[in-house]
Design an enzyme around this catalytic site. Structure first.
Site, PDB file in Angstrom:
ATOM      1  N   GLY A  66      22.872  30.338  32.554  1.00 30.97           N
ATOM      2  CA  GLY A  66      22.639  28.908  32.748  1.00 30.97           C
ATOM      3  C   GLY A  66      23.006  28.143  31.490  1.00 30.97           C
ATOM      4  O   GLY A  66      23.094  28.704  30.399  1.00 30.97           O
ATOM      5  N   LYS A 106      28.058  44.090  29.588  1.00 35.89           N
ATOM      6  CA  LYS A 106      26.933  43.787  28.689  1.00 35.89           C
ATOM      7  C   LYS A 106      26.331  45.074  28.129  1.00 35.89           C
ATOM      8  O   LYS A 106      25.969  45.143  26.953  1.00 35.89           O
ATOM      9  CB  LYS A 106      25.881  42.975  29.440  1.00 35.89           C
ATOM     10  CG  LYS A 106      26.373  41.572  29.808  1.00 35.89           C
ATOM     11  CD  LYS A 106      25.425  40.916  30.784  1.00 35.89           C
ATOM     12  CE  LYS A 106      25.826  39.497  31.116  1.00 35.89           C
ATOM     13  NZ  LYS A 106      25.056  38.948  32.245  1.00 35.89           N
ATOM     14  N   VAL A 128      25.440  38.547  25.875  1.00 40.31           N
ATOM     15  CA  VAL A 128      24.465  39.379  26.604  1.00 40.31           C
ATOM     16  C   VAL A 128      23.126  38.652  26.678  1.00 40.31           C
ATOM     17  O   VAL A 128      22.596  38.218  25.651  1.00 40.31           O
ATOM     18  CB  VAL A 128      24.211  40.736  25.896  1.00 40.31           C
ATOM     19  CG1 VAL A 128      23.240  41.591  26.712  1.00 40.31           C
ATOM     20  CG2 VAL A 128      25.506  41.479  25.653  1.00 40.31           C
TER      21      VAL A 128
HETATM   22  N1  LIG Z   1      27.598  30.248  32.796  1.00 39.68           N
HETATM   23  C1  LIG Z   1      26.650  30.999  32.230  1.00 39.68           C
HETATM   24  O1  LIG Z   1      25.468  30.896  32.562  1.00 39.68           O
HETATM   25  C2  LIG Z   1      27.027  31.976  31.159  1.00 39.68           C
HETATM   26  C3  LIG Z   1      26.020  32.766  30.557  1.00 39.68           C
HETATM   27  C4  LIG Z   1      26.361  33.655  29.532  1.00 39.68           C
HETATM   28  C5  LIG Z   1      27.668  33.776  29.142  1.00 39.68           C
HETATM   29  N2  LIG Z   1      28.633  33.025  29.776  1.00 39.68           N
HETATM   30  C6  LIG Z   1      30.011  33.195  29.346  1.00 39.68           C
HETATM   31  O2  LIG Z   1      30.492  31.956  28.837  1.00 39.68           O
HETATM   32  C7  LIG Z   1      31.885  31.826  29.094  1.00 39.68           C
HETATM   33  C8  LIG Z   1      32.137  30.525  29.833  1.00 39.68           C
HETATM   34  O3  LIG Z   1      31.441  30.521  31.051  1.00 39.68           O
HETATM   35  P1  LIG Z   1      31.286  29.175  31.916  1.00 39.68           P
HETATM   36  O4  LIG Z   1      30.293  29.513  32.977  1.00 39.68           O
HETATM   37  O5  LIG Z   1      31.034  28.019  31.038  1.00 39.68           O
HETATM   38  O6  LIG Z   1      32.736  29.077  32.573  1.00 39.68           O
HETATM   39  P2  LIG Z   1      33.367  27.826  33.365  1.00 39.68           P
HETATM   40  O7  LIG Z   1      32.277  26.912  33.822  1.00 39.68           O
HETATM   41  O8  LIG Z   1      34.273  28.409  34.374  1.00 39.68           O
HETATM   42  O9  LIG Z   1      34.217  27.056  32.261  1.00 39.68           O
HETATM   43  C9  LIG Z   1      35.392  27.566  31.719  1.00 39.68           C
HETATM   44  C10 LIG Z   1      36.066  26.485  30.899  1.00 39.68           C
HETATM   45  O10 LIG Z   1      37.201  27.048  30.273  1.00 39.68           O
HETATM   46  C11 LIG Z   1      38.350  26.260  30.565  1.00 39.68           C
HETATM   47  N3  LIG Z   1      39.487  27.164  30.740  1.00 39.68           N
HETATM   48  C12 LIG Z   1      39.580  28.233  31.560  1.00 39.68           C
HETATM   49  N4  LIG Z   1      40.774  28.832  31.414  1.00 39.68           N
HETATM   50  C13 LIG Z   1      41.443  28.132  30.487  1.00 39.68           C
HETATM   51  C14 LIG Z   1      42.728  28.249  29.896  1.00 39.68           C
HETATM   52  N5  LIG Z   1      43.574  29.213  30.253  1.00 39.68           N
HETATM   53  N6  LIG Z   1      43.077  27.356  28.961  1.00 39.68           N
HETATM   54  C15 LIG Z   1      42.243  26.376  28.600  1.00 39.68           C
HETATM   55  N7  LIG Z   1      41.001  26.212  29.116  1.00 39.68           N
HETATM   56  C16 LIG Z   1      40.611  27.080  30.040  1.00 39.68           C
HETATM   57  C17 LIG Z   1      38.051  25.532  31.851  1.00 39.68           C
HETATM   58  O11 LIG Z   1      38.827  24.345  31.876  1.00 39.68           O
HETATM   59  P3  LIG Z   1      38.771  23.312  33.118  1.00 39.68           P
HETATM   60  O12 LIG Z   1      37.378  22.762  33.063  1.00 39.68           O
HETATM   61  O13 LIG Z   1      39.813  22.329  32.855  1.00 39.68           O
HETATM   62  O14 LIG Z   1      39.000  24.166  34.340  1.00 39.68           O
HETATM   63  C18 LIG Z   1      36.538  25.286  31.714  1.00 39.68           C
HETATM   64  O15 LIG Z   1      36.307  24.094  31.029  1.00 39.68           O
HETATM   65  C19 LIG Z   1      32.282  33.097  29.869  1.00 39.68           C
HETATM   66  O16 LIG Z   1      32.743  34.066  28.970  1.00 39.68           O
HETATM   67  C20 LIG Z   1      30.967  33.549  30.480  1.00 39.68           C
HETATM   68  O17 LIG Z   1      30.925  34.941  30.750  1.00 39.68           O
HETATM   69  C21 LIG Z   1      28.343  32.131  30.756  1.00 39.68           C
END
Ligand SMILES: NC(=O)c1ccc[n+]([C@@H]2O[C@H](COP(=O)([O-])OP(=O)(O)OC[C@H]3O[C@@H](n4cnc5c(N)ncnc54)[C@H](OP(=O)(O)O)[C@@H]3O)[C@@H](O)[C@H]2O)c1
Length: 435
Positions: free
Chosen positions: A308, A211, A138
């Protein structure tokens, strides 16, 4: 609690190497001394799970770190801490469960899993004597979960009011400041990388619901399941809403609110009018803010970047440092709140607040009187009426009515009746005013 003696390195298994995982890996690989200085022991990134090992990465990892087999992390007895930044419910929830059952500490950024299955996973962590921390789930870089669990723990909370989705806040800020329509503001957010190709989760309020479910659980110590939270997206807002709200002294923000009312919790996510001098009205662009009102601390507002790579990495690595610091002989469970299933979630029908109504009506005498009569019959008293944008050709005009505090159920009923009047062309907006 894992009993590591003091100088044994903490081996970390990272699930996911995307936006957040890349930031966490970079922090662990590029500033290990800074992190070890804080934890008092070496911290070592041992394995990284991805879906596609061949995908080019923006973080350089030493050879042999990447795997596509989750068992390389979940079944490795040398890995004592698992960081989950895959996202989504499946398979992430299963991996979290497996890690906890194997006696590994867990840090996650996953709001969906923590909202839907948090209490179950927190109990599992407790049973296996390990910690489960989730600050990044969150508000990105805003340390709101730690505050509720620790620094503000002495309070009974009356309310949580927040702007916790940066994408919608960016879109609403553009619509308010530049009189941009929703579709254009959304496509700009996508070009800037603030909205995903499929923006449904953000603009329809699902992300904020997850959240809010987590925040309300922590504030009230009761389980507030996502499906019990009233949810409205921002897609129906039009530039006129912002113009008229501004004339009346309000900003429009997508708010996630949970209040404790006479023993029941009222939780909702919707676009609402906020007085322009309220702190939440000034939270613009991709920024987030959470305001809690506690019995001792009064109102506390935390403001910062809600998403981010940098802010989210800050929260994840902060949790990781907290766990690693606490390892070793004599370690105790870190502070945690497991919300209980206590029921008592109130329906949106019981909400009582002021309303902003925008209607398109026939531009002729007596129409307003008909609408006022319907509102009066439902015990709704009018606070102000603005007549706007007459269209002489169609012989219609737009009116904006604000009400004194009224019950949601009666307002909905009145609008249903008003919609059947021959003189009412369309009910364009029903927005709540959150003072
Ligand atoms: N982005 C933000 O700003 C942010 C902020 C707060 C919280 N979050 C939370 O943080 C988490 C990650 O977000 P993100 O933005 O970093 O996501 P993302 O960029 O889509 O990255 C997801 C990663 O997980 C891997 N992955 C997905 N499914 C998989 C599976 N079944 N087995 C193995 N690996 C798998 C992907 O592998 P590949 O690279 O090989 O596809 C990728 O490396 C989420 O829960 C999101 O809600 C994100």
């Amino acid at each position: 609690m894992s009993d590591l003696s003091d100088n044994i390195p903490v081996n970390i298994g990272l699930l996911g190497l995307g936006v957040v995982g890349g930031g966490v890996a970079a922090a662990l690989l590029e500033q290990p001394e800074d992190i070890s200085a804080q934890t008092g022991r070496p911290v070592n990134l041992k394995k990284v799970l991805v879906r596609d090992a061949a995908r080019p990465r923006d973080v350089q990892l030493p050879d042999g770190l990447i795997t596509t087999n989750p068992e390389d992390i979940l079944a490795d007895p040398d890995i004592s801490l698992v960081v989950e930044v895959i996202g989504g419910e499946s398979p992430a929830a299963q991996y979290l469960q497996d890690a906890l059952k194997a006696g590994k500490h867990v840090v996650t950024a996953n709001k969906e899993v923590m909202a839907k299955r948090g209490p179950e996973l927190l109990s599992l962590a407790q049973r296996h004597n390990v910690n489960l921390l989730y600050e990044a789930s969150v508000g990105g870089g805003i340390p709101i979960i730690g505050c509720l669990v620790k620094e503000l723990a002495a309070n009974r909370f009356r309310s949580v009011r927040s702007i916790i989705n940066g994408t919608t806040n960016y879109i609403l800020t553009r619509m308010a400041n530049d009189h941009t329509g929703f579709a254009l503001a959304l496509s700009e957010a996508q070009e800037q990388g603030y909205a995903e190709a499929d923006p449904t989760n953000d603009i329809e309020g699902y992300d904020a619901v997850y959240k809010l479910s987590i925040l309300a659980g922590l504030a009230f110590h009761r389980r507030v399941p996502p499906e019990s939270i009233h949810r409205e997206g921002i897609t129906r807002l039009q530039p006129q809403d912002f113009r008229y709200a501004h004339e009346l002294g309000y900003a429009i923000k997508s708010l996630a609110i949970a209040t404790m009312e006479e023993g029941g919790i009222q939780a909702r996510v919707y676009p609402a009018l906020v007085p322009q001098d309220n702190m939440l009205a000034k939270v613009d662009g991709v920024y987030n803010a959470v305001e809690v009102e506690g019995s001792l601390c009064g109102r506390v507002l935390i403001h910062g970047r809600g998403a981010g790579r940098g802010p989210t990495t800050s929260a994840v690595v902060g949790d990781l440092i907290e766990i690693a610091r606490n390892l070793g002989a004599g370690s105790t469970p870190l502070p945690s709140i497991t919300p209980e299933d206590a029921g008592g979630i109130r329906s949106i029908d019981d909400l009582e607040c002021q309303y902003f109504l925008r209607l398109n009506i026939a531009d002729r005498p007596g129409v307003l009187a008909q609408i006022a009569r319907i509102l009066g019959e439902q015990n709704i008293s009018i606070a102000s009426v603005l007549q706007k944008d007459a269209n002489p050709e169609a012989q219609t005009a737009e009116i904006v009515i604000t009400t004194h505090p009224a019950r949601e159920l009666w307002v909905q009923k009145a609008l249903e009746l008003a919609a059947n009047l021959e003189v009412v062309q369309e009910i364009n907006s029903l927005l709540r005013i959150e003072d």
